[in-house]
Scaffold this active site. Structure first.
Site, mmCIF file in Angstrom:
data_model
loop_
_atom_site.group_PDB
_atom_site.id
_atom_site.type_symbol
_atom_site.label_atom_id
_atom_site.label_comp_id
_atom_site.label_asym_id
_atom_site.label_seq_id
_atom_site.Cartn_x
_atom_site.Cartn_y
_atom_site.Cartn_z
ATOM 1 C CB ALA A 168 11.362 -83.321 -26.398
ATOM 2 C CG ASP A 169 9.107 -79.875 -30.110
ATOM 3 O OD1 ASP A 169 10.039 -80.274 -30.827
ATOM 4 O OD2 ASP A 169 7.918 -80.195 -30.300
ATOM 5 N N GLY A 170 10.771 -77.682 -26.446
ATOM 6 C CA GLY A 170 11.216 -76.489 -25.752
ATOM 7 C C GLY A 170 12.647 -76.600 -25.254
#
Length: 395
Positions: A168-170
């Site tokens: 999700a961060d990427g």
């Protein structure tokens, strides 16, 4: 070579850890000047993630590269005006605080566009600015679970599992950088301030194109299938004779025919549609697994490549750094660390372009390395004012 596409764009990064800092880093790789705001005492928490080298996270060299570090304690009463003066001198503000936190710090969209009426603001948060969950805390793993990615990851008879990296961060970091370009374009067309509200979960939900539409048609939720693809067979990780792993997805009819030929398995050609192959998945997967298991990885890769079959090894970090293709493209680079004198291995900017070159910029900054320069040059403060702010713990 012409200037990079974002040359002249200035970004104020008021975010921590991964998604927000990734978005600003991507903008910086293509020409933007990125100024990162950090807490004076601790800096970005990512500075402290193990493994540490000389007291600082090895990963920080990647996360912080190409940025200028300015320390401001956002909890201090005078911080909001200071951030506002910096916002007046930038094009884009990137933040990943919850909506209530931005309001409490007095650095929300309406607060900052009072300093720059045509400001672009990218706000990453767990659940977005609207809806009943807007002020819930959350990180990448929470977003992955919420968006359904974790539900469908793992083996059929096992529990849900996280991916090997906080996806999700990427994904959201990349999407936020994309949103910044959209908002900047709209600002330039209209002259109006722009706010992009990017929850961590929504880019993931958008990415899983089959998940909701299948449910809408069948009334059933796609469950965990391990490494198998619900729409494609063969599609798995197969172990070679020498103990390596091979990814082999026959995603098209042409790829299936090539694989059947290289396997010398003409009897399998009768399964001449994806629907038929999914119906006979167990037989097909077992035959492909046996074929792969009869070969060592490198000779098998040569055989498959010559036949035009898409396949590839499951690489470790060591494999990646030694791979001749990655080395030839410069996908991994060595960046000198001015403070230690030692080069650091890290990923290069992704993609190659005909009209410009991305760049990494300088090494990751020391905490507060550029505070005085930025406050003087962009906020218009005199040296005695900066000294006074330091003395009182504002910066």
């Amino acid at each position: 070579m012409a200037d990079r596409p974002l040359s002249g764009v200035r970004v104020l990064d008021v975010s921590t850890i991964l998604a927000g800092p990734l978005a600003s880093a991507l903008l910086g790789e293509f020409g933007a000047e990125v100024i990162k705001v950090e807490h004076p005492a601790t800096g970005d928490p990512a500075r402290h993630y193990p493994p540490l080298e000389d007291g600082e996270s090895a990963a920080w060299s990647m996360i912080g590269r190409g940025k200028r570090s300015v320390t401001i304690d956002l909890h201090h009463a005078e911080a909001a005006a200071l951030v506002g003066r910096l916002a007046a001198a930038v094009d884009i503000v990137v933040t990943n605080f919850r909506p209530s936190t931005l309001r409490r710090f007095r650095i929300d969209f309406d607060d900052l566009r009072a300093y720059r009426p045509d400001l672009v603001m990218i706000q990453v948060s767990a659940f977005g600015r609207t809806g009943p969950y807007a002020d819930r805390p959350g990180f990448a793993r929470v977003a992955e679970a919420f968006a359904g990615l974790t539900h469908r990851t793992g083996t059929p008879d096992g529990p849900p599992v996280f991916a090997g990296y906080p996806v999700a961060d990427g994904v959201t970091g990349i999407y936020a950088a994309f949103a910044a370009m959209l908002a900047l374009r709209q600002r330039d067309l209209t002259g109006q301030a722009q706010l992009a509200d990017i929850p961590l979960y929504e880019p993931l939900l958008r990415m899983m194109e089959d998940f909701v539409v299948e449910y809408g048609v069948t009334g059933e939720t796609r469950e965990r299938q391990g490494n198998r693809n619900p729409h494609i067979s063969p599609n798995d990780l197969y172990r070679t004779r020498d103990g390596r792993w091979l990814a082999l997805p026959a995603s098209t009819e042409q790829m299936w025919r090539r694989l059947v030929t290289v396997m010398d398995a003409g009897d399998l050609a009768v399964h001449n549609s994806m629907t038929a192959r999914l119906e006979h998945r167990e037989e097909i997967e077992a035959r492909v697994a046996a074929f792969v298991a009869a070969h060592d990885l490198e000779p098998l890769m040569s055989l498959l490549t010559e036949a035009g079959v898409a396949a590839g090894p499951v690489n470790s970090a060591a494999d990646i750094c030694a791979d001749p293709h990655i080395r030839a493209r410069g996908s991994i680079v060595e960046v000198p660390d001015a403070r230690t004198g030692r080069p650091r291995l890290m990923q290069a900017p992704a993609g190659r372009f005909s009209g410009f070159d991305p760049t990494i910029g300088g090494a990751a900054p020391a905490l507060g390395e550029h505070t005085a320069d930025v406050l003087r040059d962009l906020a218009g403060l005199a040296e005695p004012e900066i000294h006074d702010l330091r003395h009182r713990g504002v910066v």
